[in-house]
Design a protein around this motif. Sequence first.
Motif, PDB file in Angstrom:
ATOM      1  N   LEU A 212       0.826  -1.207   0.000  1.00  0.00           N
ATOM      2  CA  LEU A 212       0.000   0.000   0.000  1.00  0.00           C
ATOM      3  C   LEU A 212       0.862   1.259   0.000  1.00  0.00           C
ATOM      4  CD1 LEU A 212      -2.784   1.362   0.236  1.00  0.00           C
ATOM      5  CD2 LEU A 212      -2.612   1.099   2.720  1.00  0.00           C
ATOM      6  N   ILE A 213       1.916   1.266   0.811  1.00  0.00           N
ATOM      7  CA  ILE A 213       2.821   2.423   0.883  1.00  0.00           C
ATOM      8  C   ILE A 213       3.452   2.696  -0.478  1.00  0.00           C
ATOM      9  CG2 ILE A 213       4.993   3.281   1.847  1.00  0.00           C
ATOM     10  CD1 ILE A 213       4.219   1.720   4.446  1.00  0.00           C
ATOM     11  N   TYR A 214       3.931   1.641  -1.125  1.00  0.00           N
ATOM     12  CA  TYR A 214       4.564   1.815  -2.438  1.00  0.00           C
ATOM     13  C   TYR A 214       3.556   2.243  -3.496  1.00  0.00           C
ATOM     14  CZ  TYR A 214       9.348   0.456  -1.448  1.00  0.00           C
ATOM     15  OH  TYR A 214      10.642   0.448  -0.987  1.00  0.00           O
ATOM     16  N   ALA A 215       2.309   1.787  -3.361  1.00  0.00           N
ATOM     17  CA  ALA A 215       1.267   2.214  -4.298  1.00  0.00           C
ATOM     18  C   ALA A 215       0.991   3.706  -4.158  1.00  0.00           C
ATOM     19  CB  ALA A 215      -0.006   1.405  -4.062  1.00  0.00           C
ATOM     20  N   LEU A 216       0.881   4.184  -2.908  1.00  0.00           N
ATOM     21  CA  LEU A 216       0.655   5.613  -2.660  1.00  0.00           C
ATOM     22  C   LEU A 216       1.826   6.448  -3.160  1.00  0.00           C
ATOM     23  CD1 LEU A 216      -0.804   5.364   0.964  1.00  0.00           C
ATOM     24  CD2 LEU A 216      -2.063   6.021  -1.090  1.00  0.00           C
ATOM     25  N   HIS A 217       3.035   5.935  -2.951  1.00  0.00           N
ATOM     26  CA  HIS A 217       4.238   6.635  -3.419  1.00  0.00           C
ATOM     27  C   HIS A 217       4.255   6.707  -4.942  1.00  0.00           C
ATOM     28  CE1 HIS A 217       8.575   6.837  -4.567  1.00  0.00           C
ATOM     29  NE2 HIS A 217       8.583   7.750  -3.620  1.00  0.00           N
ATOM     30  N   SER A 218       3.950   5.591  -5.598  1.00  0.00           N
ATOM     31  CA  SER A 218       3.965   5.542  -7.061  1.00  0.00           C
ATOM     32  C   SER A 218       2.920   6.460  -7.681  1.00  0.00           C
ATOM     33  CB  SER A 218       3.724   4.105  -7.550  1.00  0.00           C
ATOM     34  OG  SER A 218       4.701   3.231  -7.039  1.00  0.00           O
ATOM     35  N   ALA A 219       1.781   6.595  -6.990  1.00  0.00           N
ATOM     36  CA  ALA A 219       0.700   7.446  -7.497  1.00  0.00           C
ATOM     37  C   ALA A 219       0.936   8.925  -7.202  1.00  0.00           C
ATOM     38  CB  ALA A 219      -0.632   7.012  -6.881  1.00  0.00           C
ATOM     39  N   GLY A 220       1.980   9.230  -6.411  1.00  0.00           N
ATOM     40  CA  GLY A 220       2.258  10.620  -6.068  1.00  0.00           C
ATOM     41  C   GLY A 220       1.171  11.245  -5.220  1.00  0.00           C
ATOM     42  N   SER A 221       0.538  10.422  -4.346  1.00  0.00           N
ATOM     43  CA  SER A 221      -0.620  10.885  -3.582  1.00  0.00           C
ATOM     44  C   SER A 221      -0.262  11.609  -2.287  1.00  0.00           C
ATOM     45  CB  SER A 221      -1.520   9.688  -3.234  1.00  0.00           C
ATOM     46  OG  SER A 221      -1.945   9.041  -4.408  1.00  0.00           O
ATOM     47  N   VAL A 222       1.003  11.587  -1.895  1.00  0.00           N
ATOM     48  CA  VAL A 222       1.426  12.235  -0.648  1.00  0.00           C
ATOM     49  C   VAL A 222       2.419  13.350  -0.961  1.00  0.00           C
ATOM     50  CG1 VAL A 222       2.491  11.882   1.615  1.00  0.00           C
ATOM     51  CG2 VAL A 222       1.106  10.060   0.598  1.00  0.00           C
ATOM     52  N   ASN A 223       2.148  14.555  -0.446  1.00  0.00           N
ATOM     53  CA  ASN A 223       3.022  15.722  -0.693  1.00  0.00           C
ATOM     54  C   ASN A 223       3.290  15.950  -2.176  1.00  0.00           C
ATOM     55  OD1 ASN A 223       3.191  16.065   2.034  1.00  0.00           O
ATOM     56  ND2 ASN A 223       5.303  15.380   2.245  1.00  0.00           N
ATOM     57  N   SER A 224       2.244  15.778  -2.976  1.00  0.00           N
ATOM     58  CA  SER A 224       2.344  15.980  -4.434  1.00  0.00           C
ATOM     59  C   SER A 224       3.417  15.099  -5.074  1.00  0.00           C
ATOM     60  CB  SER A 224       2.650  17.457  -4.750  1.00  0.00           C
ATOM     61  OG  SER A 224       1.683  18.293  -4.184  1.00  0.00           O
ATOM     62  N   GLY A 225       3.624  13.936  -4.488  1.00  0.00           N
ATOM     63  CA  GLY A 225       4.600  12.999  -5.042  1.00  0.00           C
ATOM     64  C   GLY A 225       6.026  13.234  -4.605  1.00  0.00           C
ATOM     65  N   THR A 226       6.214  14.159  -3.662  1.00  0.00           N
ATOM     66  CA  THR A 226       7.589  14.496  -3.262  1.00  0.00           C
ATOM     67  C   THR A 226       8.054  13.751  -2.012  1.00  0.00           C
ATOM     68  OG1 THR A 226       6.854  16.372  -1.903  1.00  0.00           O
ATOM     69  CG2 THR A 226       7.345  16.819  -4.223  1.00  0.00           C
ATOM     70  N   ALA A 227       7.141  13.090  -1.304  1.00  0.00           N
ATOM     71  CA  ALA A 227       7.546  12.338  -0.108  1.00  0.00           C
ATOM     72  C   ALA A 227       8.332  11.100  -0.524  1.00  0.00           C
ATOM     73  CB  ALA A 227       6.308  11.930   0.695  1.00  0.00           C
ATOM     74  N   ASP A 228       9.399  10.794   0.203  1.00  0.00           N
ATOM     75  CA  ASP A 228      10.146   9.590  -0.150  1.00  0.00           C
ATOM     76  C   ASP A 228       9.617   8.398   0.638  1.00  0.00           C
ATOM     77  OD1 ASP A 228      11.496   9.477   2.394  1.00  0.00           O
ATOM     78  OD2 ASP A 228      12.905  10.990   1.678  1.00  0.00           O
ATOM     79  N   ILE A 229       9.989   7.212   0.185  1.00  0.00           N
ATOM     80  CA  ILE A 229       9.504   5.970   0.775  1.00  0.00           C
ATOM     81  C   ILE A 229       9.868   5.882   2.257  1.00  0.00           C
ATOM     82  CG2 ILE A 229       9.935   3.473   0.816  1.00  0.00           C
ATOM     83  CD1 ILE A 229       7.943   4.159  -1.264  1.00  0.00           C
ATOM     84  N   LYS A 230      11.087   6.252   2.591  1.00  0.00           N
ATOM     85  CA  LYS A 230      11.550   6.171   3.980  1.00  0.00           C
ATOM     86  C   LYS A 230      10.644   6.986   4.898  1.00  0.00           C
ATOM     87  CE  LYS A 230      15.696   6.926   6.799  1.00  0.00           C
ATOM     88  NZ  LYS A 230      17.094   7.411   6.807  1.00  0.00           N
ATOM     89  N   GLU A 231      10.301   8.188   4.459  1.00  0.00           N
ATOM     90  CA  GLU A 231       9.455   9.096   5.233  1.00  0.00           C
ATOM     91  C   GLU A 231       8.053   8.513   5.414  1.00  0.00           C
ATOM     92  OE1 GLU A 231       8.776  13.922   5.044  1.00  0.00           O
ATOM     93  OE2 GLU A 231       9.135  12.813   3.203  1.00  0.00           O
TER      94      GLU A 231
END
Length: 281
Positions: A212-231
């Motif tokens: 789920l985390i990687y899906a949200l990251h790939s979709a750029g859904s958090v911080n306009s896609g600028t949040a990194d996976i670690k965060e």
Amino acid sequence: MKKIEKIVKELDYNLDFLEKETEGVLEKAEESIRVTKRALKQIKILFLRKKLIPKNEEILFFKNVKPYVFSKLIYYVKLFSIESKRPRSSNKSQVKYFNNHIDRLQNYFNDNLEFYHYFRRGAIFLDEEYFIRGKADIRLFPDSLSFFIDDKFSTSHDTTVATIMAYDMLIIYLKREIDKLENNNSMETNFNAFKKESKLFWTGNKTDLIELIYALHSAGSVNSGTADIKEMASACEQIFNIDLGDYYRTFLEIRSRKINQTKFIDKLKDALENKMLESDD
């Protein structure tokens, strides 16, 4: 476009690895610049090999793909510059230094306010003007210098999109550093305080949450896609009171699935659709 997608995924992997494994911010930025430049060069070669590109593909490339990669380069170049000149004196002087940079970054948004709102709204009605090559007009877009330098691999506004994305990332980074300086702690300490308050526990499979985390990251859904996976992983660990362990290794295992790579995402979709059907009855 599949080869280009593969290069972008490899870039994300390399940058995630550097974020996790490289300690010094200058060393991290320097190596990330090298890795991103190489990826951008590879993407350019592949894109320019294509003879006939449909309009929708060209718009997609110059509105999303190229800016995503180029934004990483802008981000790390700016980050290296800011951190290399960071004052080594009091916390107060460092906070002032970072706030000055945030003001400068915000000025860019103000100077490009009309386009900034167009991009943030997800508008598409001017996409052919902004993201098709050969459309730049010096009378309409006097700041679009990149287009005139390399018109085969630039449009009037793809660099502007990349800059907006990069500056978003920088502002988040600088605000985090200010928080550390003002509170004499790190964001991790703040998260630990939040963790004590959280009454939520992830009761599903740990692998599912990582998917789920990687899906949200790939979709750029958090911080306009600028949040990194670690965060994002760290935040989810605190919210759901869970230790995700080596989440990147788990992601590699997810990616190597022979059947149904997005098992949990598919399960969520089915569950939501069933809920909607039940509500209709």
